[in-house]
Design a protein around this motif. Structure first.
Motif, PDB file in Angstrom:
ATOM      1  N   ARG A 184      23.585   8.763  -1.366  1.00  0.00           N
ATOM      2  CA  ARG A 184      24.636   7.743  -1.451  1.00  0.00           C
ATOM      3  C   ARG A 184      24.086   6.329  -1.303  1.00  0.00           C
ATOM      4  N   TYR A 185      22.925   6.199  -0.671  1.00  0.00           N
ATOM      5  CA  TYR A 185      22.395   4.856  -0.456  1.00  0.00           C
ATOM      6  C   TYR A 185      21.132   4.586  -1.280  1.00  0.00           C
ATOM      7  N   VAL A 186      21.027   5.240  -2.452  1.00  0.00           N
ATOM      8  CA  VAL A 186      19.892   4.975  -3.334  1.00  0.00           C
ATOM      9  C   VAL A 186      19.833   3.506  -3.718  1.00  0.00           C
ATOM     10  N   ASP A 187      20.985   2.934  -4.093  1.00  0.00           N
ATOM     11  CA  ASP A 187      20.977   1.532  -4.522  1.00  0.00           C
ATOM     12  C   ASP A 187      20.500   0.610  -3.407  1.00  0.00           C
ATOM     13  N   ARG A 188      20.945   0.874  -2.191  1.00  0.00           N
ATOM     14  CA  ARG A 188      20.514   0.053  -1.051  1.00  0.00           C
ATOM     15  C   ARG A 188      19.010   0.173  -0.849  1.00  0.00           C
ATOM     16  N   MET A 189      18.474   1.377  -1.027  1.00  0.00           N
ATOM     17  CA  MET A 189      17.028   1.574  -0.883  1.00  0.00           C
ATOM     18  C   MET A 189      16.264   0.811  -1.958  1.00  0.00           C
ATOM     19  N   ILE A 190      16.765   0.821  -3.189  1.00  0.00           N
ATOM     20  CA  ILE A 190      16.088   0.097  -4.262  1.00  0.00           C
ATOM     21  C   ILE A 190      16.063  -1.390  -3.959  1.00  0.00           C
ATOM     22  N   ARG A 191      17.179  -1.927  -3.426  1.00  0.00           N
ATOM     23  CA  ARG A 191      17.208  -3.358  -3.056  1.00  0.00           C
ATOM     24  C   ARG A 191      16.150  -3.641  -1.989  1.00  0.00           C
ATOM     25  N   ALA A 192      15.999  -2.729  -1.028  1.00  0.00           N
ATOM     26  CA  ALA A 192      14.998  -2.921   0.024  1.00  0.00           C
ATOM     27  C   ALA A 192      13.582  -2.866  -0.551  1.00  0.00           C
ATOM     28  N   LEU A 193      13.332  -1.939  -1.452  1.00  0.00           N
ATOM     29  CA  LEU A 193      12.017  -1.849  -2.092  1.00  0.00           C
ATOM     30  C   LEU A 193      11.702  -3.115  -2.877  1.00  0.00           C
ATOM     31  N   LEU A 194      12.682  -3.631  -3.589  1.00  0.00           N
ATOM     32  CA  LEU A 194      12.474  -4.882  -4.346  1.00  0.00           C
ATOM     33  C   LEU A 194      12.129  -6.022  -3.393  1.00  0.00           C
ATOM     34  N   LYS A 195      12.784  -6.030  -2.245  1.00  0.00           N
ATOM     35  CA  LYS A 195      12.499  -7.063  -1.245  1.00  0.00           C
ATOM     36  C   LYS A 195      11.077  -6.907  -0.709  1.00  0.00           C
ATOM     37  N   GLU A 196      10.662  -5.678  -0.447  1.00  0.00           N
ATOM     38  CA  GLU A 196       9.303  -5.467   0.062  1.00  0.00           C
ATOM     39  C   GLU A 196       8.264  -5.877  -0.971  1.00  0.00           C
ATOM     40  N   ILE A 197       8.507  -5.565  -2.225  1.00  0.00           N
ATOM     41  CA  ILE A 197       7.575  -5.971  -3.287  1.00  0.00           C
ATOM     42  C   ILE A 197       7.381  -7.483  -3.265  1.00  0.00           C
ATOM     43  N   SER A 198       8.480  -8.209  -3.091  1.00  0.00           N
ATOM     44  CA  SER A 198       8.409  -9.674  -3.052  1.00  0.00           C
ATOM     45  C   SER A 198       7.712 -10.167  -1.788  1.00  0.00           C
ATOM     46  N   GLU A 199       8.093  -9.602  -0.645  1.00  0.00           N
ATOM     47  CA  GLU A 199       7.544 -10.050   0.642  1.00  0.00           C
ATOM     48  C   GLU A 199       6.036  -9.814   0.733  1.00  0.00           C
ATOM     49  N   ARG A 200       5.528  -8.767   0.054  1.00  0.00           N
ATOM     50  CA  ARG A 200       4.121  -8.401   0.197  1.00  0.00           C
ATOM     51  C   ARG A 200       3.295  -8.756  -1.045  1.00  0.00           C
ATOM     52  N   ARG A 201       3.738  -9.724  -1.789  1.00  0.00           N
ATOM     53  CA  ARG A 201       3.064 -10.071  -3.049  1.00  0.00           C
ATOM     54  C   ARG A 201       1.638 -10.562  -2.845  1.00  0.00           C
ATOM     55  N   GLU A 202       1.305 -11.008  -1.618  1.00  0.00           N
ATOM     56  CA  GLU A 202      -0.056 -11.502  -1.359  1.00  0.00           C
ATOM     57  C   GLU A 202      -0.953 -10.431  -0.744  1.00  0.00           C
ATOM     58  N   PHE A 203      -0.412  -9.246  -0.482  1.00  0.00           N
ATOM     59  CA  PHE A 203      -1.156  -8.253   0.295  1.00  0.00           C
ATOM     60  C   PHE A 203      -2.483  -7.878  -0.355  1.00  0.00           C
ATOM     61  N   TYR A 226      14.090   1.001   7.939  1.00  0.00           N
ATOM     62  CA  TYR A 226      13.357   0.313   6.868  1.00  0.00           C
ATOM     63  C   TYR A 226      14.277  -0.627   6.097  1.00  0.00           C
ATOM     64  N   MET A 227      15.429  -0.121   5.671  1.00  0.00           N
ATOM     65  CA  MET A 227      16.340  -0.939   4.863  1.00  0.00           C
ATOM     66  C   MET A 227      16.916  -2.100   5.677  1.00  0.00           C
ATOM     67  N   ALA A 228      17.321  -1.835   6.909  1.00  0.00           N
ATOM     68  CA  ALA A 228      17.922  -2.876   7.741  1.00  0.00           C
ATOM     69  C   ALA A 228      16.930  -4.006   8.004  1.00  0.00           C
ATOM     70  N   ALA A 229      15.682  -3.656   8.242  1.00  0.00           N
ATOM     71  CA  ALA A 229      14.665  -4.679   8.508  1.00  0.00           C
ATOM     72  C   ALA A 229      14.472  -5.577   7.293  1.00  0.00           C
ATOM     73  N   LEU A 230      14.343  -5.001   6.126  1.00  0.00           N
ATOM     74  CA  LEU A 230      14.117  -5.802   4.923  1.00  0.00           C
ATOM     75  C   LEU A 230      15.335  -6.632   4.560  1.00  0.00           C
ATOM     76  N   GLU A 231      16.507  -6.148   4.889  1.00  0.00           N
ATOM     77  CA  GLU A 231      17.722  -6.939   4.651  1.00  0.00           C
ATOM     78  C   GLU A 231      17.745  -8.190   5.512  1.00  0.00           C
ATOM     79  N   LYS A 232      16.971  -8.177   6.613  1.00  0.00           N
ATOM     80  CA  LYS A 232      16.837  -9.367   7.467  1.00  0.00           C
ATOM     81  C   LYS A 232      15.551 -10.129   7.163  1.00  0.00           C
ATOM     82  N   GLY A 233      14.837  -9.706   6.113  1.00  0.00           N
ATOM     83  CA  GLY A 233      13.596 -10.373   5.738  1.00  0.00           C
ATOM     84  C   GLY A 233      12.414  -9.991   6.596  1.00  0.00           C
ATOM     85  N   GLU A 234      12.493  -8.820   7.245  1.00  0.00           N
ATOM     86  CA  GLU A 234      11.426  -8.367   8.123  1.00  0.00           C
ATOM     87  C   GLU A 234      10.742  -7.130   7.554  1.00  0.00           C
TER      88      GLU A 234
END
Length: 374
Positions: A27-46, A282-290
């Motif tokens: 049921r929360y696949v879409d929310r997970m995808i949003r979190a993954l997209l956020k992580e991809i952006s946050e870690r672009r310099e890794f 995992y999802m809650a943290a990325l939703e806060k930018g963490e």
């Protein structure tokens, strides 16, 4: 060069042997995808701008989510990273998900390698493992993928299964060979804690083959695959010439990689990192930018031990020059007593110590005997 791994933590149902991190609540696949997209952006310099030569969607069951979600993730990865023109792009899939339509979408997205979780061609064994597909569906899925144009297909095989005797196993191996795939990953069944198989074993309701029977199955598998033109390039992995998994090989070569998603691991050449193994955290943290991630520095002893553990399992073996010059260990002199125990199980070619087929069966014990300790 570097690699990217994307963990898709969803499955339709739990297999009897599996202890990987996943959820059956889609049921929360879409929310997970949003979190993954956020992580991809946050870690672009890794990865420090290293070109990406492999991208691997694993799980879980990546083929469970829509092509639209996969496209979003790929677009984000390409936007934030430099992708090699000849990138190896792999998706793990279950046979029941590989309709002609889904396969066509994956092909259009640029996937050039599939890893299909067949596990067995024995329908009773598949039912015992709580797999959704049957043998006929598995064969049909591979044929559809080949018809669509996939010419780099890997399939998974599990040996040492309950109620599978040697004659039955030989028939299965022949069925795997007749698929006409380019790569086979073969794993011995292991009973992990908190799985259905572990529960049944504790209750005396699961009959496993004896250790010598499991070894016999593996020996037969190695010989049969070699006769069919496959090379054992790692203990559990066999491929036709030039079609090894570049992604997995990069792990064994110590290359940098970034793991995205809950429970995914990363390595930057100095530290190892791992994401929290809880979907909601995992999802809650990325939703806060963490980022919910832990790390550990790799000291010289750990670096050496990991090198011995991973490389001794491969056809490339241990590079003695590299070990002496970069890791500070003169293996032949410092471990001469330990190596004597394994006489006849390895050869030394061009300053590389390489285990033979007999040695590969003993690879884990061989490596542990060469470990450094405090």
């Amino acid at each position: 060069m570097a690699g990217i791994y994307i963990h898709i933590p969803f499955c339709k149902q739990k297999c009897s042997y599996c202890d990987f991190h996943f959820s059956t609540d889609i049921r929360y696949v879409d929310r997970m995808i949003r979190a993954l997209l956020k992580e991809i952006s946050e870690r672009r310099e890794f990865l420090g701008g290293l070109p990406i030569e492999t991208i691997y969607f694993g799980g879980g069951t990546p083929s469970l989510i829509s092509a639209g979600y996969i496209s979003e993730l790929l677009d984000a990865i390409k936007r934030e990273n430099t992708i090699e023109e000849q990138v190896e792009l792999t998706l793990e899939a279950n046979p029941e998900d590989l309709s002609e339509s889904n396969l066509s979408h994956l092909k259009k997205l640029g996937f050039n390698r599939l890893s299909i979780g067949i596990q067995s061609f024995d329908d009773k064994a598949l039912q015992a493992m709580n797999r959704i597909h049957d043998a006929k569906q598995a064969e049909s899925a591979v044929k559809r993928a080949q018809h669509i144009g996939f010419d780099n297909i890997s399939v998974d095989l599990i040996y040492g299964l309950p109620e599978i005797d040697m004659e039955s196993f030989k028939k299965e191996v022949e069925q795997f060979i007749q698929l006409g795939v380019q790569h086979i990953s073969a794993y011995a069944l292991t009973i992990e804690p908190k799985t259905l198989f572990a529960h049944l074993l504790d209750k005396g309701q699961l009959k496993l083959p004896k250790e010598e029977e499991v070894i016999g199955q593996f020996d037969y598998l190695v010989r049969a695959l070699e006769n069919a033109g496959f090379e054992q390039y790692e203990v559990s992995n066999f491929s036709l010439s030039g079609l090894e998994s570049r992604h997995n090989s990069s792990y064994w070569s110590g290359k940098n990689y970034m793991g995205l998603g809950p429970s995914a691991h990363s390595y930057d050449g100095h530290k190892r990192y791992w994401n929290v193994s809880n979907n909601f955290t995992y999802m809650a943290a990325l939703e806060k930018g963490e980022l919910m991630m832990e790390d550990e520095a790799i000291d010289s002893m750990t670096r050496y031990n990991e090198y011995v553990l991973t490389r001794s399992r491969t056809k490339w073996g241990l590079d003695l020059r590299y070990m002496k010059n970069e890791l500070g260990v003169d293996l032949l002199n410092e471990f001469s007593v330990e190596l004597e125990k394994y006489r006849g199980t390895y050869s030394i070619l061009d300053e590389h110590l390489i285990l033979n087929s007999k040695g590969l069966i003993l690879a884990d014990g061989f490596a542990s005997d060469l470990f450094l300790s405090d």
